[in-house]
Design a protein around this motif. Structure first.
Motif: not given
Length: 369
Positions: A124-131
């Motif tokens: 897995x790869x961490x992407x950005x944040x979202x709401x």
């Protein structure tokens, strides 16, 4: 793999449904790679099914032939798996401390992905944040492959007396290729009028038109965020031409030849019915692929928290269908370019090589980086 000395040679292998691609690559002192030579051969019939290799012996013999006939001598190898048995998802997790991310991801995978963790290799790869509903969430790109599939590709390298360095997925190969700053070539009026342009900015869809499948990859700021395999490819056009044109008594013996000759016709010549009929068949298959691509685009933006696609790049053997780029651009209303239209800094070719066939080599190039 990190190379510790100058002029290190290795090879990359991409086994597709229709073609096998083998590249010999030299890692240069400045971390650029030079493709020294390459070979493209036919994948033996019925040897690949859903990413699994059914007949290793026949595949190995074809790779041996390509290695022998193209003077490939490297002994370390990277290999790309076929894509239909690779599961990718974007999942969202709560904003937790970094040391808790892995356990939270595993918990989400076990709950929402149709896999047995014991039988699969998961990355897995961490992407950005979202709401999501006002709650801050971290987007995670997850890839899962059966261990038995991976082992079958390692077995091929071992049978070729090659040292396995990496087994990778097409999506990760594309991501590695786009980790470079990619520039558009001065090949059409759009680019000439605007000057040099970086291709790899914004949200880019890379569409790999293969023989049996079409792979949709979406990258945001050079990071892979979406990957799906559509089970329709350019060979579907061949089948349709054979069935429908022969049924119309036009006696076409080589449907692939007519597909390549006519492609998609933008303006009808009323004196050439064969041209128009073949074009209409091609458009029918491409329209079905486009419908699936649209579904992917909509899923990415509405369910994965993704941004609107700003550019499209097409690659793969099927991308050479005449006027495909123009047809896609007219449908999606998004600038569309062929892999032949871009420069990839850090990737060089020996002078004697035919680089016009780069559209076959995207995955094999990506895994080399």
């Amino acid at each position: 793999m990190a190379f510790s000395f100058f002029n290190n040679y290795f090879l990359t292998i991409d086994i597709g449904f229709k073609l096998i691609k083998v590249l010999q690559v030299r890692k240069k002192e400045d971390d650029a790679i030079e493709v020294v030579n390459f070979g493209i051969g036919n994948t033996p019939k019925d040897c690949i099914k859903n990413g699994a290799i059914r007949n290793k012996a026949r595949v190995i013999e074809e790779i041996k032939r390509l290695i022998r006939e193209n003077d490939i001598t490297a002994k370390e190898a990277k290999i790309v798996m076929s894509g239909t048995n690779i599961i990718t998802r974007i999942i969202m997790i709560d904003d937790v401390p970094e040391d808790e991310v892995e356990n939270r991801v595993k918990s989400e995978i076990e709950s929402f992905m149709p896999i047995d963790m014991k039988d699969h290799s998961v990355d897995f790869k961490m992407l950005d944040y979202n709401r999501n509903g006002g709650v801050k969430k971290r987007r995670i790109f997850v890839t899962a492959v059966k261990k038995s599939i991976i082992n079958s590709y390692v077995d091929i390298l071992n049978s070729l007396n090659l040292k396995p360095v990496a087994v990778d997925t097409p999506a990760n190969s594309i991501a590695k290729l786009f980790n470079n700053e990619i520039w558009l070539k001065d090949t059409d009026t759009r680019i000439r009028s605007q000057g040099n342009q970086r291709f790899d900015t914004g949200t880019v869809a890379v569409l790999d038109f293969g023989s049996e499948t079409t792979i949709v990859n979406i990258l945001k700021n050079k990071v892979i965020e979406f990957n799906r395999v559509i089970l329709i490819g350019s060979s579907n056009i061949d089948k349709e031409i054979f069935e429908k044109i022969v049924a119309d008594k036009l006696k076409v013996d080589f449907p692939e030849m007519y597909k390549k000759k006519y492609g998609i016709i933008l303006k009808r010549d009323y004196n050439n019915d064969l041209e128009w009929n073949c074009s209409e068949i091609s458009k029918g298959v491409i329209d079905e692929i486009i419908k699936n691509i649209n579904t992917c685009f909509n899923f990415y933006t509405t369910r994965c928290g993704g941004d609107k696609i700003t550019k499209i790049l097409i690659t793969g053997g099927g991308s050479q269908l005449i006027h495909l780029k123009d047809y896609l651009e007219g449908i999606f209303k998004i600038p569309c370019y062929s892999i032949n239209s871009v420069d990839i800094p850090g990737v060089e070719f020996s002078e004697n090589l035919d680089i016009n066939r780069i559209y076959y080599l995207t995955n094999a190039l990506g895994i080399a980086l």
